[in-house]
Design an enzyme around this catalytic site. Structure first.
Site, PDB file in Angstrom:
ATOM      1  N   ASN A 213       0.830  -1.076  -0.044  1.00  0.00           N
ATOM      2  CA  ASN A 213      -0.060  -0.157   0.005  1.00  0.00           C
ATOM      3  C   ASN A 213       0.706   1.203   0.071  1.00  0.00           C
ATOM      4  O   ASN A 213       1.080   1.932   0.920  1.00  0.00           O
ATOM      5  CB  ASN A 213      -0.795  -0.025   1.438  1.00  0.00           C
TER       6      ASN A 213
ATOM      7  N   HIS B 248     -24.713   5.349   0.507  1.00  0.00           N
ATOM      8  CA  HIS B 248     -23.271   5.290   0.312  1.00  0.00           C
ATOM      9  C   HIS B 248     -22.818   6.624  -0.201  1.00  0.00           C
ATOM     10  O   HIS B 248     -23.312   7.405  -1.318  1.00  0.00           O
ATOM     11  CB  HIS B 248     -22.816   4.205  -0.823  1.00  0.00           C
ATOM     12  N   HIS B 249     -21.811   7.226   0.611  1.00  0.00           N
ATOM     13  CA  HIS B 249     -21.070   8.379   0.286  1.00  0.00           C
ATOM     14  C   HIS B 249     -19.859   8.314   0.103  1.00  0.00           C
ATOM     15  O   HIS B 249     -19.077   8.384   1.045  1.00  0.00           O
ATOM     16  CB  HIS B 249     -21.388   9.709   1.414  1.00  0.00           C
TER      17      HIS B 249
ATOM     18  N   HIS C 182     -15.632   4.679   6.367  1.00  0.00           N
ATOM     19  CA  HIS C 182     -14.373   3.784   5.648  1.00  0.00           C
ATOM     20  C   HIS C 182     -13.359   4.868   5.587  1.00  0.00           C
ATOM     21  O   HIS C 182     -13.416   5.825   5.198  1.00  0.00           O
ATOM     22  CB  HIS C 182     -14.774   3.101   4.313  1.00  0.00           C
ATOM     23  N   GLU C 183     -12.084   4.342   5.575  1.00  0.00           N
ATOM     24  CA  GLU C 183     -10.762   5.095   5.397  1.00  0.00           C
ATOM     25  C   GLU C 183     -10.777   6.080   6.225  1.00  0.00           C
ATOM     26  O   GLU C 183      -9.871   6.908   6.137  1.00  0.00           O
ATOM     27  CB  GLU C 183     -10.625   5.564   4.035  1.00  0.00           C
TER      28      GLU C 183
ATOM     29  N   GLU D 110     -14.019   1.184   9.032  1.00  0.00           N
ATOM     30  CA  GLU D 110     -13.355   0.264   8.527  1.00  0.00           C
ATOM     31  C   GLU D 110     -11.931   0.456   9.148  1.00  0.00           C
ATOM     32  O   GLU D 110     -11.899  -0.030  10.027  1.00  0.00           O
ATOM     33  CB  GLU D 110     -13.334   0.444   7.104  1.00  0.00           C
TER      34      GLU D 110
ATOM     35  N   GLU E 235     -13.102  -7.030   2.118  1.00  0.00           N
ATOM     36  CA  GLU E 235     -12.685  -6.508   0.994  1.00  0.00           C
ATOM     37  C   GLU E 235     -11.352  -6.929   0.086  1.00  0.00           C
ATOM     38  O   GLU E 235     -11.209  -7.342  -0.808  1.00  0.00           O
ATOM     39  CB  GLU E 235     -12.996  -5.042   0.591  1.00  0.00           C
TER      40      GLU E 235
HETATM   41  C1  NOJ Z   1     -13.378   1.406  -0.136  1.00  0.00           C
HETATM   42  C2  NOJ Z   1     -14.401   0.883   0.818  1.00  0.00           C
HETATM   43  O1  NOJ Z   1     -13.906   0.023   1.788  1.00  0.00           O
HETATM   44  C3  NOJ Z   1     -15.324  -0.019   0.096  1.00  0.00           C
HETATM   45  O2  NOJ Z   1     -16.285  -0.773   0.903  1.00  0.00           O
HETATM   46  C4  NOJ Z   1     -16.094   0.710  -1.122  1.00  0.00           C
HETATM   47  O3  NOJ Z   1     -16.882  -0.127  -1.763  1.00  0.00           O
HETATM   48  C5  NOJ Z   1     -15.008   1.289  -1.984  1.00  0.00           C
HETATM   49  N1  NOJ Z   1     -14.064   2.166  -1.034  1.00  0.00           N
HETATM   50  C6  NOJ Z   1     -15.732   2.488  -2.805  1.00  0.00           C
HETATM   51  O4  NOJ Z   1     -16.337   3.511  -2.171  1.00  0.00           O
HETATM   52 CA    CA Z   2     -11.337   0.335   2.356  1.00  0.00          CA
END
Ligand code: NOJ
Ligand code: CA
Length: 708
Positions: free
Chosen positions: A197, A417-418, A487-488, A506, A512
């Site tokens: 990464n 989802h945003h 997430h992130e 997350e 994923e």
């Molecule tokens: C990363 C996220 O962890 C994932 O769940 C998502 O589908 C993608 N980004 C797109 O937003």
């Molecule tokens: Ca992610």
């Protein structure tokens, strides 16, 4: 002799040695000693059951020099006051691993005075039965009003070359596999640990992230992390590997500064959770306890959620987030999507969403997440583009109102989802409208995401400025009664106690990644010792088809887990938000295993950690809130292993039926991941169980009270 005489006089006449302060935990297992070094540098030292855990380590804050700040808050201190107190209270979380939590500690607050600058700094220590926390407090004062942090200088001096479960220091991502190594090996292993990464060049070859799990040769478990990260930058740890000494390393902003402060203010808590029993690290509630009580008056709208989503098909590459392949670039409000053809692989079509709503309704799920529903995905990545999404404009094949009505007719909630694509200002500009749009269309939870480099350019995912953004989004969402799963974002530090609408994050390597080349099979035996100590994770478990090429022939990834292991995650990775991540077709192939995902609870009144060793295995039993039913989960690392359990957590005199979902005889995460067995047996609180878990495997058990 002179010293002895002085000590005797002190005891006789009650003099206090203001230079050495001792604090004991309520059970007296821990002793923290605070002293000032010869040059007035604050220093602490921690013992557990008589043995040193943290050797004398210094504390302080280095300030950026300007005309007001010529001297840092590092030394030349004298102690001018100290306050001790005790606290013991039990509180009830809105959701959680248990229905009530005890917050019990002894506190010492030491006020330090820096003679030359006439400044004051308070260091507050809290000693719990599970470890130590401390923070810096900057009281209101005339000589320290505005200041910029150059670096926080908090040391954690280790007693030896411990084993560490670590991920590389990185200002932008935590989505790494853990490396298990001696501290002295971090430097050599760093390039390999990092190379998956490459967000940025590393700040140090011995820099690691928290929560950091450590184990000593003597079998002591130590966890370093932080709690209540608010209006401050996220802490990394930099190891001086000659002296086995960690020092805090804050995430810089775009200019390289590490914190803009105005007194009165304080740092987050720095936490050291310690036990000679690994299970106690998992059971620790210190991180939550260090956060403020719930600030939301009404929490009745916050509900644990089990959900499915139009998601795995995009993650594996079978479907797309984007609507069309005809446009290499798009502009919101300019691009006319009705004039282009869909690529035929767009996941978020009304028809496909309805299929997931049907599936959710048939199998008792609460909600359906849909990604790729809004305009802009054609060039969302890698362009450093500010205005990627407006969060309210659907693609032409996604009928918001029809989906809202259809979901409502089946009593299913939609999950929004945003994806911000890291464009934080753009998200803030659109946030109110986006949240309003959600409420109008039946969405009361949002999964947000921060993929890519942050805009404004040069900012990092974990600096003070963006920590404040995540908090702003959370508090703003609460105004709209919206639950957030970011997430992130920065890794959580127990803030969900104060804002329980933060139902997930997350901020670690999630499920994923099984479709992005695979994760280590023992990854899920480490996460509860690290990332999960700060709060729940939207890991997205439940993958039943490990050969990802079956979803998308171009994707050669293989998920490193067995089906039984995936079932166990619903119990071992605590979260009030759990996804059944695989596609309906794969669940329909294994209906008897899928039954566990349908049955498992997402909110608990009790949790008992039965077995645990980071990197190797963990077994937990949890009681579903408001019922007499229990669920047990075990995940296992690289070596097959037999668990031996007594079900003594069950109520005496009651009879139950246990359904055991276990690895099949030759199951293995790589060679035979789909072999499992399901068996039912009667059990009581006297029952003993011996259960084999495969490499990368595990087991899940539902234990339902016999009512007839
Ligand atoms: C990363 C996220 O962890 C994932 O769940 C998502 O589908 C993608 N980004 C797109 O937003
Ligand atoms: Ca992610």
């Amino acid at each position: 002799m002179k010293h002895l005489l002085f000590a005797v006089l002190c005891i006789l006449f009650g003099f206090q040695n203001l230079h050495a302060q001792q604090l004991k935990s309520p059970n007296e297992n821990f002793i923290m000693e605070f002293t000032l070094a010869q040059d007035g540098t604050p220093t602490y030292h921690l013992t557990y059951k008589g043995k040193t855990v943290i050797k004398p380590s210094t504390l302080g804050i280095e300030l950026k020099e300007d005309k007001n700040n010529k001297k840092s808050l590092l030394n030349d201190f004298t102690i001018i006051d100290k306050k001790t107190s005790s606290f013991d209270e039990t509180w009830k979380p809105v959701w959680g691993e248990q229905s009530s939590i005890r917050n019990h500690y002894n506190e010492l607050a030491v006020t330090l005075h820096q003679k030359e600058t006439e400044r004051q700094l308070i260091i507050t220590f809290r000693l719990f039965n599970d470890g130590l926390a401390f923070r810096y407090e900057f009281p209101a004062q005339k000589n320290l009003i505005y200041f910029v942090i150059k670096e926080e200088k908090t040391q954690f001096a280790m007693t030896g070359d411990h084993t560490a479960f670590w991920i590389p220091g990185d200002y932008d991502t935590q989505e790494y596999d853990y490396t298990t190594s001696k501290l002295s090996e971090i430097r050599t292993l760093f390039p390999k640990a990092k190379n998956r990464n490459l967000a940025q060049p590393p700040f140090s070859l011995t820099g690691v992230q928290t929560s950091l799990m450590l184990k000593t040769k003597e079998g002591l478990y130590i966890n370093l992390h932080e709690a209540a990260l608010l209006n401050y930058s996220c802490m990394h740890l930099n190891l001086d590997d000659k002296n086995m000494l960690f020092e805090s390393w804050l995430t810089p902003d775009a200019k390289g500064d590490k914190g803009y402060m105005q007194a009165p203010a304080h740092s987050p808590w720095r936490t050291i959770i310690v036990s000679d029993d690994a299970r106690e690290i998992l059971a620790s509630k210190m991180t939550l306890n260090l956060n403020e009580p719930c600030k939301l008056k009404d929490t009745s709208w916050i509900k644990p959620i089990k959900y499915v989503g139009v998601w795995w098909e995009m993650i594996t590459g079978k479907s797309t987030w984007r609507f069309t392949d005809e446009l290499p670039a798009v502009q919101l409000g300019v691009t006319d999507y009705t004039k282009v053809k869909t690529n035929g692989r767009h996941g978020a079509t009304t028809e496909n969403v309805k299929k997931y709503i049907d599936f959710a309704a048939t199998h008792g799920f609460d909600a359906v997440l849909v990604e790729g529903w809004n305009e802009g995905w054609e060039d969302w990545l890698g362009r450093s583009k500010d205005y990627v999404f407006d969060f309210v404009t659907p693609y032409p094949d996604f009928d918001v109102k029809a989906i809202r009505d259809y979901a409502q007719s089946k009593a299913i909630k939609m999950m929004m989802h945003h994806e911000t694509s890291g464009s934080v200002r753009n998200y803030e500009r659109h946030m109110d409208k986006a949240y309003q749009f959600m409420k109008e269309n039946g969405y009361d939870a949002v999964k947000s995401g921060y993929v890519g480099s942050i805009l404004p350019r040069g900012e990092n995912h974990y600096s003070q400025w963006i920590v404040n953004h995540y908090q702003y989004a959370l508090e703003k969402a609460a105004e709209y009664k919206i639950m957030v799963n970011a997430h992130e974002a920065v890794r959580p530090t127990g803030i969900c106690r104060t804002y329980p609408n933060l139902i997930g994050n997350e901020s670690a390597r999630g499920g994923e990644c099984e479709a992005f080349g695979g994760s280590n099979p023992n990854h899920v035996t480490i996460l509860p010792f690290t990332r999960l100590l700060g709060g729940p994770m939207d890991y997205t478990p439940g993958i039943f088809e490990m050969d990802i090429s079956k979803m998308n022939p171009r994707n050669k990834s293989h998920a490193n887990c067995t089906i039984a292991n995936q079932l166990a995650l619903y119990v071992t990775l605590y979260s009030p938000l759990q996804m059944a991540a695989d596609v309906p077709e794969n669940y329909n192939r294994f209906p008897d295993a899928f039954q566990f995902i349908k049955d498992v609870a997402v909110d608990w009144s009790e949790s008992h950690y039965l077995e645990a060793e980071p990197g190797q295995y963990l077994t937990v039993a949890r009681k579903a809130k408001g019922t007499q039913n229990w669920f047990v989960g075990n995940v296992n690392g690289y070596e097959p292993r037999i668990s031996t359990l007594t079900l003594s957590f069950l109520e005496k005199g009651k009879k139950y039926t246990a359904t055991i979902y276990a690895d099949g005889k030759d199951a293995n995460y790589k060679t035979n991941p789909q072999a499992y067995t399901v068996r039912k047996i009667p059990v009581t609180n006297k029952s003993k169980l011996s259960q084999l878990s495969a490499a990368g495997g595990g087991y899940a058990i539902s234990i339902i009270e016999d009512t007839k």
